[in-house]
Design a protein around this motif. Structure first.
Motif, PDB file in Angstrom:
ATOM      1  N   LYS A  78       0.924  -1.174   0.062  1.00 45.82           N
ATOM      2  CA  LYS A  78      -0.038  -0.088   0.135  1.00 45.82           C
ATOM      3  C   LYS A  78       0.835   1.121   0.510  1.00 45.82           C
ATOM      4  CE  LYS A  78      -0.582   0.190   5.006  1.00 45.82           C
ATOM      5  NZ  LYS A  78      -0.272   1.215   5.002  1.00 45.82           N
ATOM      6  N   ASP A  79       1.677   1.080   0.763  1.00 48.97           N
ATOM      7  CA  ASP A  79       2.636   2.141   1.025  1.00 48.97           C
ATOM      8  C   ASP A  79       3.199   2.883  -0.716  1.00 48.97           C
ATOM      9  OD1 ASP A  79       2.673   2.837   3.163  1.00 48.97           O
ATOM     10  OD2 ASP A  79       4.139   1.363   3.831  1.00 48.97           O
ATOM     11  N   PHE A  80       3.611   1.468  -1.384  1.00 44.70           N
ATOM     12  CA  PHE A  80       4.028   2.164  -3.164  1.00 44.70           C
ATOM     13  C   PHE A  80       3.416   2.245  -4.317  1.00 44.70           C
ATOM     14  CE2 PHE A  80       7.632   0.220   0.071  1.00 44.70           C
ATOM     15  CZ  PHE A  80       8.144   0.937  -0.587  1.00 44.70           C
ATOM     16  N   GLN A  81       2.137   1.865  -3.706  1.00 43.80           N
ATOM     17  CA  GLN A  81       0.850   2.113  -5.048  1.00 43.80           C
ATOM     18  C   GLN A  81       0.872   3.340  -5.290  1.00 43.80           C
ATOM     19  OE1 GLN A  81      -3.033   0.246  -3.179  1.00 43.80           O
ATOM     20  NE2 GLN A  81      -1.713  -1.246  -2.892  1.00 43.80           N
ATOM     21  N   ASN A  82       0.360   3.655  -7.143  1.00 46.46           N
ATOM     22  CA  ASN A  82       0.275   4.693  -7.388  1.00 46.46           C
ATOM     23  C   ASN A  82       1.795   5.311  -8.253  1.00 46.46           C
ATOM     24  OD1 ASN A  82      -2.889   4.428  -7.390  1.00 46.46           O
ATOM     25  ND2 ASN A  82      -2.819   5.535  -5.052  1.00 46.46           N
ATOM     26  N   LYS A  83       2.483   4.545  -8.467  1.00 50.33           N
ATOM     27  CA  LYS A  83       3.873   4.576  -8.830  1.00 50.33           C
ATOM     28  C   LYS A  83       3.966   3.686  -9.821  1.00 50.33           C
ATOM     29  CE  LYS A  83       5.197   6.191  -3.576  1.00 50.33           C
ATOM     30  NZ  LYS A  83       6.606   6.462  -2.959  1.00 50.33           N
ATOM     31  N   GLY A  84       3.048   2.864  -9.924  1.00 52.15           N
ATOM     32  CA  GLY A  84       3.704   2.078 -11.285  1.00 52.15           C
ATOM     33  C   GLY A  84       4.216   0.397 -11.227  1.00 52.15           C
ATOM     34  N   ILE A  85       4.533   0.294 -10.198  1.00 54.45           N
ATOM     35  CA  ILE A  85       5.019  -1.090 -10.146  1.00 54.45           C
ATOM     36  C   ILE A  85       3.987  -2.131 -10.058  1.00 54.45           C
ATOM     37  CG2 ILE A  85       5.331  -2.914  -7.520  1.00 54.45           C
ATOM     38  CD1 ILE A  85       7.119   0.709  -8.188  1.00 54.45           C
ATOM     39  N   ALA A  86       2.698  -1.973 -10.305  1.00 54.62           N
ATOM     40  CA  ALA A  86       1.753  -2.269 -10.607  1.00 54.62           C
ATOM     41  C   ALA A  86       1.536  -3.071 -12.160  1.00 54.62           C
ATOM     42  CB  ALA A  86       0.401  -2.373 -10.706  1.00 54.62           C
ATOM     43  N   ARG A  87       1.884  -1.709 -12.788  1.00 55.76           N
ATOM     44  CA  ARG A  87       2.471  -1.772 -14.136  1.00 55.76           C
ATOM     45  C   ARG A  87       3.648  -2.811 -14.574  1.00 55.76           C
ATOM     46  NH1 ARG A  87       5.523   1.319 -17.231  1.00 55.76           N
ATOM     47  NH2 ARG A  87       5.690   2.972 -15.461  1.00 55.76           N
ATOM     48  N   ILE A  88       4.825  -2.373 -13.978  1.00 54.98           N
ATOM     49  CA  ILE A  88       6.029  -3.429 -13.927  1.00 54.98           C
ATOM     50  C   ILE A  88       6.035  -4.326 -14.239  1.00 54.98           C
ATOM     51  CG2 ILE A  88       8.253  -2.946 -13.434  1.00 54.98           C
ATOM     52  CD1 ILE A  88       8.194  -0.250 -12.573  1.00 54.98           C
ATOM     53  N   ALA A  89       5.344  -5.150 -13.109  1.00 53.57           N
ATOM     54  CA  ALA A  89       4.859  -6.485 -12.602  1.00 53.57           C
ATOM     55  C   ALA A  89       4.106  -6.718 -13.991  1.00 53.57           C
ATOM     56  CB  ALA A  89       4.305  -6.721 -11.347  1.00 53.57           C
ATOM     57  N   LEU A  90       2.637  -6.564 -14.220  1.00 52.42           N
ATOM     58  CA  LEU A  90       2.059  -6.625 -15.047  1.00 52.42           C
ATOM     59  C   LEU A  90       3.042  -6.970 -16.550  1.00 52.42           C
ATOM     60  CD1 LEU A  90      -0.260  -8.178 -15.190  1.00 52.42           C
ATOM     61  CD2 LEU A  90      -1.830  -5.914 -15.972  1.00 52.42           C
ATOM     62  N   GLU A  91       3.576  -6.426 -16.781  1.00 53.82           N
ATOM     63  CA  GLU A  91       4.187  -5.907 -18.031  1.00 53.82           C
ATOM     64  C   GLU A  91       5.213  -6.705 -18.417  1.00 53.82           C
ATOM     65  OE1 GLU A  91       5.467  -1.819 -18.968  1.00 53.82           O
ATOM     66  OE2 GLU A  91       3.253  -0.717 -19.590  1.00 53.82           O
ATOM     67  N   ASP A  92       5.332  -7.489 -17.081  1.00 56.17           N
ATOM     68  CA  ASP A  92       6.759  -7.873 -17.064  1.00 56.17           C
ATOM     69  C   ASP A  92       6.171  -9.342 -17.283  1.00 56.17           C
ATOM     70  OD1 ASP A  92       8.657 -10.593 -15.143  1.00 56.17           O
ATOM     71  OD2 ASP A  92       9.966  -8.839 -16.869  1.00 56.17           O
ATOM     72  N   LEU A  93       5.279  -9.827 -16.583  1.00 53.68           N
ATOM     73  CA  LEU A  93       4.302 -11.182 -16.390  1.00 53.68           C
ATOM     74  C   LEU A  93       3.864 -11.521 -18.089  1.00 53.68           C
ATOM     75  CD1 LEU A  93       3.548 -13.212 -13.990  1.00 53.68           C
ATOM     76  CD2 LEU A  93       1.874 -12.499 -13.848  1.00 53.68           C
ATOM     77  N   LEU A  94       3.546 -10.325 -18.670  1.00 55.38           N
ATOM     78  CA  LEU A  94       2.630 -10.372 -20.181  1.00 55.38           C
ATOM     79  C   LEU A  94       3.513 -10.975 -20.782  1.00 55.38           C
ATOM     80  CD1 LEU A  94       0.125  -7.827 -19.893  1.00 55.38           C
ATOM     81  CD2 LEU A  94      -0.250 -10.712 -19.643  1.00 55.38           C
ATOM     82  N   ASN A  95       4.854 -10.351 -20.779  1.00 56.39           N
ATOM     83  CA  ASN A  95       5.846 -10.578 -21.857  1.00 56.39           C
ATOM     84  C   ASN A  95       6.657 -11.946 -21.116  1.00 56.39           C
ATOM     85  OD1 ASN A  95       7.944 -10.118 -23.674  1.00 56.39           O
ATOM     86  ND2 ASN A  95       9.246 -10.053 -22.367  1.00 56.39           N
ATOM     87  N   GLN A  96       6.709 -12.910 -20.764  1.00 58.52           N
ATOM     88  CA  GLN A  96       6.708 -14.259 -20.105  1.00 58.52           C
ATOM     89  C   GLN A  96       5.409 -15.103 -20.469  1.00 58.52           C
ATOM     90  OE1 GLN A  96       7.948 -15.238 -16.060  1.00 58.52           O
ATOM     91  NE2 GLN A  96       8.242 -13.125 -15.304  1.00 58.52           N
ATOM     92  N   LEU A  97       4.307 -14.533 -20.091  1.00 57.42           N
ATOM     93  CA  LEU A  97       3.336 -15.659 -21.444  1.00 57.42           C
ATOM     94  C   LEU A  97       2.911 -14.671 -22.219  1.00 57.42           C
ATOM     95  CD1 LEU A  97       1.033 -14.860 -18.230  1.00 57.42           C
ATOM     96  CD2 LEU A  97       2.247 -17.246 -18.773  1.00 57.42           C
ATOM     97  N   LYS A  98       3.902 -14.349 -23.175  1.00 56.41           N
ATOM     98  CA  LYS A  98       3.285 -13.547 -24.865  1.00 56.41           C
ATOM     99  C   LYS A  98       3.866 -14.741 -25.968  1.00 56.41           C
ATOM    100  CE  LYS A  98       8.372 -12.554 -25.956  1.00 56.41           C
ATOM    101  NZ  LYS A  98       9.358 -11.743 -25.859  1.00 56.41           N
ATOM    102  N   HIS A  99       3.610 -16.209 -25.677  1.00 60.88           N
ATOM    103  CA  HIS A  99       3.710 -16.912 -26.305  1.00 60.88           C
ATOM    104  C   HIS A  99       2.148 -17.830 -25.975  1.00 60.88           C
ATOM    105  CE1 HIS A  99       7.205 -15.822 -29.064  1.00 60.88           C
ATOM    106  NE2 HIS A  99       7.856 -15.960 -27.835  1.00 60.88           N
ATOM    107  N   VAL A 100       1.397 -17.206 -24.450  1.00 61.91           N
ATOM    108  CA  VAL A 100       0.979 -18.340 -24.635  1.00 61.91           C
ATOM    109  C   VAL A 100      -0.912 -17.971 -25.274  1.00 61.91           C
ATOM    110  CG1 VAL A 100      -0.949 -18.686 -22.837  1.00 61.91           C
ATOM    111  CG2 VAL A 100       1.463 -18.512 -22.144  1.00 61.91           C
ATOM    112  N   SER A 101      -1.846 -18.434 -26.123  1.00 60.54           N
ATOM    113  CA  SER A 101      -2.928 -18.295 -26.261  1.00 60.54           C
ATOM    114  C   SER A 101      -3.955 -17.203 -25.515  1.00 60.54           C
ATOM    115  CB  SER A 101      -3.802 -19.528 -27.065  1.00 60.54           C
ATOM    116  OG  SER A 101      -4.699 -19.083 -28.203  1.00 60.54           O
ATOM    117  N   CYS A 102      -3.926 -17.640 -24.859  1.00 62.31           N
ATOM    118  CA  CYS A 102      -5.021 -17.163 -24.230  1.00 62.31           C
ATOM    119  C   CYS A 102      -4.679 -16.967 -21.878  1.00 62.31           C
ATOM    120  CB  CYS A 102      -6.441 -17.887 -23.470  1.00 62.31           C
ATOM    121  SG  CYS A 102      -7.653 -17.436 -22.567  1.00 62.31           S
ATOM    122  N   ILE A 103      -4.808 -15.682 -21.761  1.00 60.58           N
ATOM    123  CA  ILE A 103      -4.542 -15.474 -20.387  1.00 60.58           C
ATOM    124  C   ILE A 103      -5.411 -14.644 -19.886  1.00 60.58           C
ATOM    125  CG2 ILE A 103      -2.974 -13.790 -18.748  1.00 60.58           C
ATOM    126  CD1 ILE A 103      -1.441 -13.567 -21.706  1.00 60.58           C
TER     127      ILE A 103
END
Length: 141
Positions: A78-103
């Motif tokens: 909660k102390d680090f929300q609204n600073k782009g941290i969730a975006r960094i985590a989700l973008e990295d995870l989506l990149n890891q899953l980029k070859h998967v048909s359905c997420i």
């Protein structure tokens, strides 16, 4: 954000208490260290976002590596929300899953618009069974 943001993919035993603190900072009080260890060890994909070598947010998913993946947690202290941290985590995870048909993912209440920014859309045929009555009341039609 002036501090050094880094990413790591492995989970160390000493990280469990930090992850528990992050979960509890957002009100998820049932996550003890043994549950956290089990869910992360069972997850096929994970990313930990760190500031000055301390985990401040993370995301995890399960996947067969070809057809399907399900994202279960994108959590930022909660102390680090609204600073782009969730975006960094989700973008990295989506990149890891980029070859998967359905997420797929189930967003916590009120966070739908965040995930829509990444291309997530509502399912026409999505269904679930929640064993916990409170969660069933919150998430099921």
């Amino acid at each position: 954000m002036d501090d050094l943001i880094t990413i790591k993919y492995g989970l160390d035993q000493q990280d469990l208490a930090i992850l528990k603190d992050i979960y509890q900072s957002v009100g998820w009080m049932k996550h003890d260290e043994s549950i956290i260890e089990k869910v992360f060890n069972s997850s096929t994909h994970k990313v930990f976002v760190m500031e000055d070598l301390k985990i401040i947010g993370f995301a995890r998913a399960l996947s067969d590596g070809v057809f399907n993946a399900a994202i279960y947690d994108v959590v930022v202290h909660k102390d680090f929300q609204n600073k782009g941290i969730a975006r960094i985590a989700l973008e990295d995870l989506l990149n890891q899953l980029k070859h998967v048909s359905c997420i797929q993912l189930i967003a916590t209440t009120g966070n739908d618009t965040f995930y829509e920014k990444f291309g997530f859309k509502r399912l026409k045929t999505g269904m679930a069974i929640y064993q916990n009555e409170d969660l069933a009341n919150e998430y099921l039609e």
